[in-house]
Write a protein that holds these residues in place. Structure first.
Motif, PDB file in Angstrom:
ATOM      1  N   GLY A  10      54.014  32.275  28.484  1.00  0.00           N
ATOM      2  CA  GLY A  10      53.564  32.862  27.221  1.00  0.00           C
ATOM      3  C   GLY A  10      52.973  31.826  26.287  1.00  0.00           C
ATOM      4  O   GLY A  10      53.311  30.637  26.358  1.00  0.00           O
ATOM      5  N   MET A  59      62.932  33.802  22.529  1.00  0.00           N
ATOM      6  CA  MET A  59      61.975  34.603  23.288  1.00  0.00           C
ATOM      7  C   MET A  59      61.500  35.830  22.508  1.00  0.00           C
ATOM      8  O   MET A  59      60.456  36.403  22.798  1.00  0.00           O
ATOM      9  CB  MET A  59      62.590  35.041  24.620  1.00  0.00           C
ATOM     10  N   SER A  60      62.272  36.228  21.495  1.00  0.00           N
ATOM     11  CA  SER A  60      61.997  37.479  20.795  1.00  0.00           C
ATOM     12  C   SER A  60      60.665  37.459  20.034  1.00  0.00           C
ATOM     13  O   SER A  60      60.088  38.513  19.767  1.00  0.00           O
ATOM     14  CB  SER A  60      63.134  37.810  19.824  1.00  0.00           C
ATOM     15  N   PHE A 120      57.828  36.791  21.050  1.00  0.00           N
ATOM     16  CA  PHE A 120      56.766  37.380  21.873  1.00  0.00           C
ATOM     17  C   PHE A 120      56.813  38.911  21.853  1.00  0.00           C
ATOM     18  O   PHE A 120      55.816  39.568  22.127  1.00  0.00           O
ATOM     19  CB  PHE A 120      56.855  36.859  23.316  1.00  0.00           C
ATOM     20  N   ASN A 121      57.969  39.447  21.502  1.00  0.00           N
ATOM     21  CA  ASN A 121      58.112  40.900  21.420  1.00  0.00           C
ATOM     22  C   ASN A 121      57.432  41.467  20.179  1.00  0.00           C
ATOM     23  O   ASN A 121      57.264  42.675  20.043  1.00  0.00           O
ATOM     24  CB  ASN A 121      59.600  41.278  21.425  1.00  0.00           C
ATOM     25  N   THR A 122      57.021  40.590  19.248  1.00  0.00           N
ATOM     26  CA  THR A 122      56.349  41.056  18.028  1.00  0.00           C
ATOM     27  C   THR A 122      54.876  41.376  18.279  1.00  0.00           C
ATOM     28  O   THR A 122      54.242  42.045  17.473  1.00  0.00           O
ATOM     29  CB  THR A 122      56.427  39.985  16.916  1.00  0.00           C
ATOM     30  N   LYS A 148      52.620  43.738  25.169  1.00  0.00           N
ATOM     31  CA  LYS A 148      53.954  43.299  25.619  1.00  0.00           C
ATOM     32  C   LYS A 148      53.930  42.577  26.973  1.00  0.00           C
ATOM     33  O   LYS A 148      54.993  42.251  27.518  1.00  0.00           O
ATOM     34  CB  LYS A 148      54.898  44.505  25.730  1.00  0.00           C
ATOM     35  N   TYR A 151      55.762  39.174  26.940  1.00  0.00           N
ATOM     36  CA  TYR A 151      57.190  39.356  26.696  1.00  0.00           C
ATOM     37  C   TYR A 151      57.897  39.859  27.954  1.00  0.00           C
ATOM     38  O   TYR A 151      58.979  39.375  28.309  1.00  0.00           O
ATOM     39  CB  TYR A 151      57.415  40.318  25.536  1.00  0.00           C
ATOM     40  N   LYS A 152      57.273  40.791  28.658  1.00  0.00           N
ATOM     41  CA  LYS A 152      57.862  41.333  29.891  1.00  0.00           C
ATOM     42  C   LYS A 152      57.952  40.256  30.973  1.00  0.00           C
ATOM     43  O   LYS A 152      58.937  40.176  31.713  1.00  0.00           O
ATOM     44  CB  LYS A 152      57.040  42.522  30.388  1.00  0.00           C
ATOM     45  N   ILE A 155      58.169  36.994  30.412  1.00  0.00           N
ATOM     46  CA  ILE A 155      59.206  36.051  29.978  1.00  0.00           C
ATOM     47  C   ILE A 155      60.595  36.592  30.319  1.00  0.00           C
ATOM     48  O   ILE A 155      61.462  35.861  30.816  1.00  0.00           O
ATOM     49  CB  ILE A 155      59.069  35.769  28.462  1.00  0.00           C
ATOM     50  N   LEU A 156      60.821  37.878  30.076  1.00  0.00           N
ATOM     51  CA  LEU A 156      62.114  38.491  30.403  1.00  0.00           C
ATOM     52  C   LEU A 156      62.374  38.467  31.911  1.00  0.00           C
ATOM     53  O   LEU A 156      63.495  38.199  32.360  1.00  0.00           O
ATOM     54  CB  LEU A 156      62.158  39.946  29.914  1.00  0.00           C
TER      55      LEU A 156
END
Length: 238
Positions: free
Chosen positions: A128, A216-217, A219-221, A225, A228-229, A231-232
């Motif tokens: 990311g 990591m949160s 990237f959820n902004t 997405k 973020y997905k 990264i998770l």
């Protein structure tokens, strides 16, 4: 290692040493020398995170300005300024870092967070990249200090054309990965790194810091997405 330990460790590696801003222990002597060299410096807790406890000092014509949050305080001498923060510098062990004149978007400075994670085979991948724009009049860009997360493409658009922008983003991603490859030699068990990179007005990138427990949160902004997905997904791989 704190920020200073990481700096000394990484400084030994030619592949990234030129991208590291001068960083030293925050003694009055070092602050004085670095203000003479660079005009402005940042004071940061050696082990702090989230942009907390950061000061900026700027040398004026006949004064010194201490920036805290969105406030600025004038001092007639550096000794006077130093006396006002000395207790905090000693208690929390601070570093002094060369001030970078960062690129701006809508008159607010921004930096870039590059997320680097190990895949299932233990190989580092860039998962990311996101921009962090400082809140108006603030000296830090951190999300939890009021910074605004934005796509890097948007932040760089006024500064580079489409082709150059794509190449530059790839360059920044590679720098982030190279920095983690180096620091990873000392943090073998870590599976994720967050590299904070500033860009100066000449488009030179600077590695400000590498977080070994990155948030990591942020990237959820983003509306998209995808990162973020990914990264998770990487955070769950062993």
């Amino acid at each position: 290692m704190g920020k200073l330990g990481k700096y000394y460790f990484m400084k030994k590696y030619k592949m990234i040493s030129t991208f590291l801003p001068d960083t030293r222990e925050a003694t009055l002597s070092n602050i004085k020398i670095m203000l003479r060299l660079y005009g402005s410096v940042y004071l940061k807790p050696d082990e702090g995170t989230g942009g907390r406890g950061i000061y900026k000092i700027t040398r004026g014509k006949n004064n010194f300005i201490l920036h805290i949050g969105s406030n600025a305080h004038n001092f007639n001498s550096l000794n006077e300024l130093f006396a006002s923060v000395k207790r905090n510098l000693i208690r929390d062990k601070y570093i002094v870092q060369k001030g970078i004149l960062m690129l701006k978007h809508n008159n607010r400075p921004f930096d870039i967070r590059v997320m680097v994670q190990k895949n299932g085979k233990g190989i580092l991948d860039v998962t990311g990249i996101i921009g962090r724009q400082a809140k108006r009049n603030k000296i830090v860009t951190n999300f939890h200090s009021g910074g605004t997360p934005l796509p890097v493409n948007i932040l760089l658009k006024p500064h580079l054309n489409d082709v150059s922008r794509k190449q530059y983003i790839q360059k920044v991603e590679k720098l982030g990965k190279d920095a983690c490859t180096v620091l990873g030699k000392s943090y073998n068990s870590k599976r994720a790194f967050g590299v904070d990179i500033a860009i100066d007005h000449k488009m030179n990138p600077w590695i400000l810091e590498i977080n070994t427990q990155p948030d990591m949160s942020i990237f959820n902004t983003l509306e998209n997405k995808t990162m973020y997905k990914r990264i998770l997904r990487y955070s769950k791989s062993k």
